[in-house]
Write an enzyme that holds these catalytic residues in place. Structure first.
Site, short mmCIF file in Angstrom:
data_model
loop_
_atom_site.label_atom_id
_atom_site.label_comp_id
_atom_site.label_asym_id
_atom_site.label_seq_id
_atom_site.Cartn_x
_atom_site.Cartn_y
_atom_site.Cartn_z
N ASP A 232 -1.16 -0.61 6.24
CA ASP A 232 -1.34 -0.12 7.61
C ASP A 232 -2.74 0.37 7.91
OD1 ASP A 232 -1.41 2.37 6.26
OD2 ASP A 232 -0.51 3.38 7.99
N ASP B 131 -6.78 -2.08 4.20
CA ASP B 131 -5.82 -3.10 3.78
C ASP B 131 -6.09 -4.45 4.41
OD1 ASP B 131 -4.32 -1.22 2.28
OD2 ASP B 131 -3.34 -0.54 4.11
N ASP C 134 0.86 -1.16 0.00
CA ASP C 134 0.00 0.00 0.00
C ASP C 134 0.91 1.23 0.00
OD1 ASP C 134 -2.42 1.55 0.28
OD2 ASP C 134 -1.88 1.82 2.38
#
Length: 772
Positions: A508, A512, A308
């Site tokens: 994080d 996700d 990400d």
């Protein structure tokens, strides 16, 4: 009774060893019958324990090779080889004890965090601090944390502090934090008493999340260990056939017992789990929580890495980059920032910390606001030094048709991917604050380290716009970028990549979590709080360094490699011993002693996973670290000058052209920025050369230092020649030089932060550098 059961491995080892030794002493004294009786007792104890282990394995429906140990013990009793049976019992007990000790050590490295969880907090009130249960702390409470005390909840510092973050990060030296920075629960105040504003409740704070992670992170069976079990079970019929052939050919059942004695596959059963558990322990000391052996195994097997962006490759917390005032504004940029930061001191908004920190970095004097009101979805307003100040969205600050400076600010923010906070003072739109989520300087270096460690494909998967994601992907060096992804898209991408190779997903945020759960192994960054992503992940980094991921993968692969070495060596020696026993060269007692030596050797190899190992982190001398940290502090202080170069250039867009801001900027560049660049040339670049091996690695930075000097001198000569009112052609030259200098400075800062300052640990060697 309950205490005995908890220490059953120690008791089993102590009793069997004592009986073996007593039997040996009695035999030396000539009482052979009594010695055999003592050794038989030891053998029976081992047989009972082995039987219990087999029954437990059957109930769990798990394969077990304890059947070989059981047959060896029973066979020793049957053929009257009581000494061999006693040695086998000690061998079994020592293996069980070593495995229990390794598991306990792995758990201890993780669970040490739990025992120190804070129970109370001190609320700062008008009458002084009042101690309250930590569960009663609410967002917005002002708290006091004394010297040596643990920070009870996540909060925002109201002044500078020196913190011991080793419990969460593993870094042993104190860390200096500035006013306005976020601080996590669980760290220790290593300086004078500090004050903070709570931004989370105790339940939602970092430390509570870490405790929950620790409860999940028990040393489970790894795939390698399960493969070892299956391989060992397949080894059982081979052993029985060899023992049967030896008996059939010679007619001597002692040969069969000798084969069974040396066939006990303790290296396979113990070495693999010990190496894996040692890896978990090693990772925990580096701030990496691995939720069991299975997660460590899958981390070692990963080949495709998906990142990400926000909070992973970028810092995840905005920083102020520039303050642009309205055309013909009455307030200077510094005063606007001071008013905005004073108002934001009591705000829990995510952008408030960046604004307050930026004001402290510029050494602005903040005052306490009054009548502060948060308007959800719009901004915050209040009174600061008699001025009514509002911060928030442009639609709330600027009513009616947007003036040109507002349109320009919005266009600039769109091009740069910046966030904007508009400021109104006394109901007059006054300025706009630009904030960016900067790229982590360690990210490009980490991606290179991961490729060197065996990662073959790196993807950036983000919900951000394609242009922003592509820019980050180019800098970091990924193979592909997938932008505008919602949680479902991320999940689908992970599943698609998983079909071709084992995947590692790093994120994080809450969005996700599905992808982390679906990946071969999910890695969550939880340095600033354990969210749903940490709950769904298999590996959690409690340090705010993305390069810790490279360390985690290196640790996992090293542990798997050590486990293979230990198993290969142990089982290879056992196979040779089995053949020797079948031929008749190893009687049961000698075979048992030899097998004990093989076990110890295999376990010793496995325990080397606990030893320090090579890391991608560059080693630096303490003096070099201190110098680099001082230069980085100066680097942060002059960084606003870089954005001011662009702001001054933008302001020269219409007549009458006022060059006074250009001359003031040049004075600052020559007295501050160039002095800093010369210090970096003289001090920082030699440190880099020593750390990375050779002056060639610093040649690019040295060249840009020279170019910055050159372009600044050209700008000075150009401005000094314009003694009369500037003409449009003259201003074109000035703006061209300013924009060129801005581009060089931006590139140079990025190169310096990636190539030099990313090598430096974010810590201070002592507390004396704390600013008053």
């Amino acid at each position: 009774m309950r205490g005995w059961w908890k220490r059953r491995e120690q008791v089993l080892f102590a009793v069997t060893t004592l009986l073996l030794m007593v039997g040996a002493v009695v035999a030396i004294m000539g009482a052979t019958s009594a010695a055999n009786a003592v050794w038989t007792a030891a053998t029976l104890i081992g047989l009972v324990y082995s039987t219990a282990s087999l029954i437990a394995a059957v109930r769990r429906r798990q394969p077990s090779v304890d059947v070989i140990a059981w047959l060896a013990l029973a066979g020793a009793l049957w053929v009257g080889e009581a000494p061999a049976g006693a040695v086998i019992a000690v061998m079994l007990a020592s293996g069980v004890l070593l495995e229990a000790r390794a598991a306990a050590r792995a758990r201890r490295e993780l669970s040490a965090l739990v025992a120190r969880a804070p129970r109370t907090a001190r609320r700062d009130t008008a009458t002084g601090p009042i101690e309250v249960p930590v569960a009663e702390v609410v967002v917005g409470d002002r708290l006091v944390v004394g010297s040596g005390e643990i920070v009870p909840v996540d909060g925002r510092l109201r002044g500078p502090a020196v913190l011991d973050e080793s419990a969460l990060t593993g870094e042993p030296l104190p860390v200096e934090r500035r006013a306005g920075e976020d601080v996590r629960s669980g760290v220790v105040n290593a300086g004078s008493p500090l004050r903070l504003t709570a931004t989370e409740t105790a339940e939602a704070s970092t430390y509570a999340g870490v405790v929950r992670l620790v409860e999940q992170a028990q040393a489970a069976s790894a795939p390698f260990v399960r493969i070892a079990d299956r391989f060992a079970v397949a080894f059982v019929p081979v052993t029985l056939v060899l023992a049967g052939v030896a008996w059939a050919i010679t007619g001597d059942p002692v040969r069969a017992v000798a084969v069974l004695v040396v066939a006990t596959p303790c290296p396979l059963l113990l070495a693999a789990p010990i190496a894996i558990m040692s890896g978990i322990s090693r990772a925990a000391r580096n701030g990496i929580v691995v939720k069991g052996g299975e997660a460590l195994e899958r981390l070692a097997a990963g080949r495709v890495l998906l990142f990400d962006k926000t909070g992973t490759l970028t810092a995840g917390r905005p920083v102020l980059t520039d303050v642009v005032t309205a055309a013909n504004g009455q307030l200077a940029a510094g005063e606007v920032l001071r008013l905005a930061a004073s108002l934001d001191q009591d705000s829990a908004h995510v952008l408030a910390s960046a604004i307050v920190t930026a004001a402290h970095d510029r050494e602005l004097r903040l005052t306490s606001p009054r009548e502060v009101r948060e308007r959800h979805g719009y901004g915050v307003e209040g009174v600061v030094d008699g001025h009514r100040v509002r911060l928030g969205k442009a639609t709330w600050i600027v009513t009616g048709e947007s003036p040109a400076w507002v349109r320009h600010a919005r266009r600039r923010a769109a091009l740069d991917g910046s966030l904007t906070v508009f400021v109104a003072v006394d109901d007059v739109p006054t300025a706009v604050l630009f904030l960016e989520d900067p790229l982590r300087p360690q990210a490009p270096r980490m991606v290179r380290a991961l490729r060197a460690a065996g990662i073959t494909r790196v993807l950036l998967v983000t919900g951000d716009r394609a242009d922003t994601a592509e820019a980050v992907g180019r800098v970091v060096g990924v193979d592909a970028v997938r932008a505008d992804c919602d949680p479902g898209d991320k999940l689908a991408l992970v599943r698609a990549e998983q079909e071709s190779a084992p995947t590692i997903m790093v994120g994080d945020g809450i969005n996700d979590a599905p992808a982390l759960a679906a990946a071969g192994v999910g890695v969550a960054l939880a340095a600033r709080g354990a969210t749903a992503s940490a709950e769904a992940a298999d590996v959690v980094l409690t340090v705010d360094r993305i390069d810790a991921l490279a360390d985690a993968i290196l640790i996992a692969r090293r542990c798997r490699r050590i486990a293979l070495w230990a198993v290969t060596a142990g089982m290879g020696l056992s196979a040779v011993a089995m053949v020797a026993a079948a031929i008749g060269y190893l009687p049961p007692v000698a075979g048992a002693l030899l097998q004990e030596g093989i076990d110890v050797a295999a376990i010793g190899i496995a325990l080397t996973a606990l030893l320090p190992a090579p890391s991608h982190t560059v080693a630096m001398k303490p003096a070099d670290i201190a110098t680099a940290q001082r230069l980085y502090a100066e680097h942060r202080e002059v960084r606003p000058l870089v954005e001011q170069v662009r702001t001054v250039a933008d302001a020269l867009n219409r007549p009458p052209y006022d060059l006074r801001p250009v001359r003031e900027l040049l004075d600052d560049l020559e007295s501050r920025l160039l002095v800093h660049e010369h210090a970096e040339e003289a001090e920082l670049l030699p440190i880099m050369a020593r750390a990375l091996g050779g002056v060639e690695v610093t040649s690019g930075l040295s060249r840009t230092h020279a170019e910055i000097d050159h372009q600044t001198a050209r700008l000075r000569r150009t401005v000094d020649d314009l003694v009369q009112e500037a003409e449009p052609e003259d201003v074109t030259d000035v703006r061209r030089l300013l924009y060129g200098l801005y581009a060089i400075l931006r590139l140079h800062n990025a190169q310096e932060e990636e190539g030099a300052f990313s090598l430096v640990p974010e810590r201070r060697a002592d507390a004396e550098r704390t600013r008053p």
